[in-house]
Design a protein around this motif. Structure first.
Motif, PDB file in Angstrom:
ATOM      1  N   ASP A 133      -4.408  13.021   0.397  1.00 21.94           N
ATOM      2  CA  ASP A 133      -4.626  13.338  -1.271  1.00 21.94           C
ATOM      3  C   ASP A 133      -3.638  12.579  -2.273  1.00 21.94           C
ATOM      4  O   ASP A 133      -3.486  12.614  -3.381  1.00 21.94           O
ATOM      5  N   PHE A 134      -3.089  10.925  -1.745  1.00 17.49           N
ATOM      6  CA  PHE A 134      -1.963  10.766  -2.469  1.00 17.49           C
ATOM      7  C   PHE A 134      -3.025   9.159  -3.496  1.00 17.49           C
ATOM      8  O   PHE A 134      -2.454   8.449  -2.466  1.00 17.49           O
ATOM      9  N   SER A 135      -2.571   9.290  -4.432  1.00 12.74           N
ATOM     10  CA  SER A 135      -3.554   7.704  -4.569  1.00 12.74           C
ATOM     11  C   SER A 135      -2.177   6.052  -4.521  1.00 12.74           C
ATOM     12  O   SER A 135      -1.230   6.734  -3.737  1.00 12.74           O
ATOM     13  N   PHE A 136      -2.566   5.162  -4.574  1.00  7.37           N
ATOM     14  CA  PHE A 136      -2.084   4.173  -4.273  1.00  7.37           C
ATOM     15  C   PHE A 136      -1.009   4.105  -4.900  1.00  7.37           C
ATOM     16  O   PHE A 136       0.757   3.928  -4.175  1.00  7.37           O
ATOM     17  N   ASP A 137      -1.017   4.422  -6.609  1.00  9.39           N
ATOM     18  CA  ASP A 137       0.826   4.507  -7.293  1.00  9.39           C
ATOM     19  C   ASP A 137       1.445   5.887  -6.676  1.00  9.39           C
ATOM     20  O   ASP A 137       2.799   5.867  -6.697  1.00  9.39           O
ATOM     21  N   ASP A 138       0.479   7.219  -6.654  1.00  8.65           N
ATOM     22  CA  ASP A 138       1.956   8.229  -5.394  1.00  8.65           C
ATOM     23  C   ASP A 138       2.520   7.404  -4.288  1.00  8.65           C
ATOM     24  O   ASP A 138       3.621   7.380  -4.553  1.00  8.65           O
ATOM     25  N   ARG A 139       1.697   6.900  -3.919  1.00 10.09           N
ATOM     26  CA  ARG A 139       2.677   5.921  -2.197  1.00 10.09           C
ATOM     27  C   ARG A 139       3.665   5.070  -3.101  1.00 10.09           C
ATOM     28  O   ARG A 139       4.935   5.240  -2.661  1.00 10.09           O
ATOM     29  N   ALA A 141       5.595   5.082  -5.396  1.00  6.67           N
ATOM     30  CA  ALA A 141       5.981   6.081  -6.614  1.00  6.67           C
ATOM     31  C   ALA A 141       6.646   6.539  -5.307  1.00  6.67           C
ATOM     32  O   ALA A 141       8.718   6.522  -5.406  1.00  6.67           O
ATOM     33  N   PHE A 142       6.191   7.365  -4.748  1.00  9.96           N
ATOM     34  CA  PHE A 142       7.048   7.772  -3.285  1.00  9.96           C
ATOM     35  C   PHE A 142       8.074   7.144  -2.676  1.00  9.96           C
ATOM     36  O   PHE A 142       8.670   7.476  -2.845  1.00  9.96           O
ATOM     37  N   ILE A 143       7.208   5.696  -2.734  1.00 11.25           N
ATOM     38  CA  ILE A 143       8.727   5.053  -1.628  1.00 11.25           C
ATOM     39  C   ILE A 143       9.404   4.957  -2.244  1.00 11.25           C
ATOM     40  O   ILE A 143      10.579   4.756  -2.840  1.00 11.25           O
ATOM     41  N   TYR A 145      11.005   6.440  -5.228  1.00 12.64           N
ATOM     42  CA  TYR A 145      11.734   8.219  -4.998  1.00 12.64           C
ATOM     43  C   TYR A 145      12.642   8.577  -4.096  1.00 12.64           C
ATOM     44  O   TYR A 145      13.889   8.499  -3.729  1.00 12.64           O
ATOM     45  N   ILE A 146      11.970   7.928  -2.463  1.00 11.57           N
ATOM     46  CA  ILE A 146      12.424   8.333  -0.948  1.00 11.57           C
ATOM     47  C   ILE A 146      13.784   6.950  -1.373  1.00 11.57           C
ATOM     48  O   ILE A 146      15.107   7.730  -0.669  1.00 11.57           O
ATOM     49  N   SER A 147      13.581   6.013  -1.045  1.00  9.91           N
ATOM     50  CA  SER A 147      14.479   4.489  -1.444  1.00  9.91           C
ATOM     51  C   SER A 147      16.285   5.488  -2.138  1.00  9.91           C
ATOM     52  O   SER A 147      16.744   4.823  -1.951  1.00  9.91           O
ATOM     53  N   ARG A 148      15.142   5.374  -3.465  1.00  6.73           N
ATOM     54  CA  ARG A 148      16.588   5.873  -4.329  1.00  6.73           C
ATOM     55  C   ARG A 148      16.985   6.865  -3.609  1.00  6.73           C
ATOM     56  O   ARG A 148      18.230   7.328  -3.711  1.00  6.73           O
ATOM     57  N   LEU A 149      16.770   8.150  -3.498  1.00  6.52           N
ATOM     58  CA  LEU A 149      17.388   9.522  -2.457  1.00  6.52           C
ATOM     59  C   LEU A 149      18.277   8.768  -1.377  1.00  6.52           C
ATOM     60  O   LEU A 149      19.714   8.463  -0.822  1.00  6.52           O
ATOM     61  N   GLN A 150      17.868   8.529  -0.524  1.00 11.46           N
ATOM     62  CA  GLN A 150      18.412   7.510   0.441  1.00 11.46           C
ATOM     63  C   GLN A 150      19.967   6.492   0.232  1.00 11.46           C
ATOM     64  O   GLN A 150      20.227   6.635   0.928  1.00 11.46           O
ATOM     65  N   ARG A 151      19.450   5.271  -0.420  1.00  8.61           N
ATOM     66  CA  ARG A 151      20.513   5.214  -1.066  1.00  8.61           C
ATOM     67  C   ARG A 151      21.990   5.824  -1.628  1.00  8.61           C
ATOM     68  O   ARG A 151      22.800   5.818  -1.892  1.00  8.61           O
TER      69      ARG A 151
END
Length: 156
Positions: A133-139, A141-143, A145-151
């Motif tokens: 259910d995720f578009s290419f752009d959603d994916r 963006a998800f990467i 935000y998760i990368s930002r959270l991890q940092r």
């Protein structure tokens, strides 16, 4: 000091709690469903992550345990048991590093590379279903935000 109004501060605390709880649930689901997807191959999700790390072109000459620990964000102690089982099963090899004869590198064995190739289809099917259910752009963006959270968490 928190400059949010008390009602917004409470709402933000609730949202933060929900976000981290969802990550916890998603990690547990990945472990459970990922294990089911790999069950026919006798591979755990932890072994899957190590094999995946070693399958990258950047790891063709192998990785030290320290490099792998930093890449996978797991302790050397947790990695030791997984590596031991993979080596016992003939899926990885430990060899002396060419650049430093005192150091050892871990790399995929021929059997490990063959298994990784066999895992590609079920892994990609799992990813496809999980992200359907995720578009290419959603994916992307998800990467992001998760990368930002991890940092941010790494700085704590």
């Amino acid at each position: 000091m928190n400059d949010l109004a008390p009602d917004k501060s409470a709402a933000l605390a609730e949202i933060n709690n929900r976000l981290f709880f969802r990550f916890f649930q998603a990690a547990n689901t990945l472990h459970t469903k990922g294990t089911q997807a790999l069950n026919d191959f006798g591979v755990t999700t932890q072994q899957w992550s190590v094999l995946g790390a070693l399958s990258r072109p950047q790891a063709a000459q192998g990785m030290s345990v320290g490099e792998m620990s930093r890449y996978l964000l797991v302790s050397r102690q947790n990695l030791a048991g997984v590596l031991g089982r993979l080596e016992r099963d003939g899926l990885i090899e430990r060899a002396t590093a060419e650049e430093d004869r005192r150091s050892r590198k871990v790399k995929l064995s021929a059997k490990g590379a063959e298994l990784w190739a066999a895992l590609a289809a079920p892994i990609h099917a799992f990813y496809g279903e999980a992200l359907k259910d995720f578009s290419f752009d959603d994916r992307l963006a998800f990467i992001h935000y998760i990368s930002r959270l991890q940092r941010n968490m790494a700085k704590l």
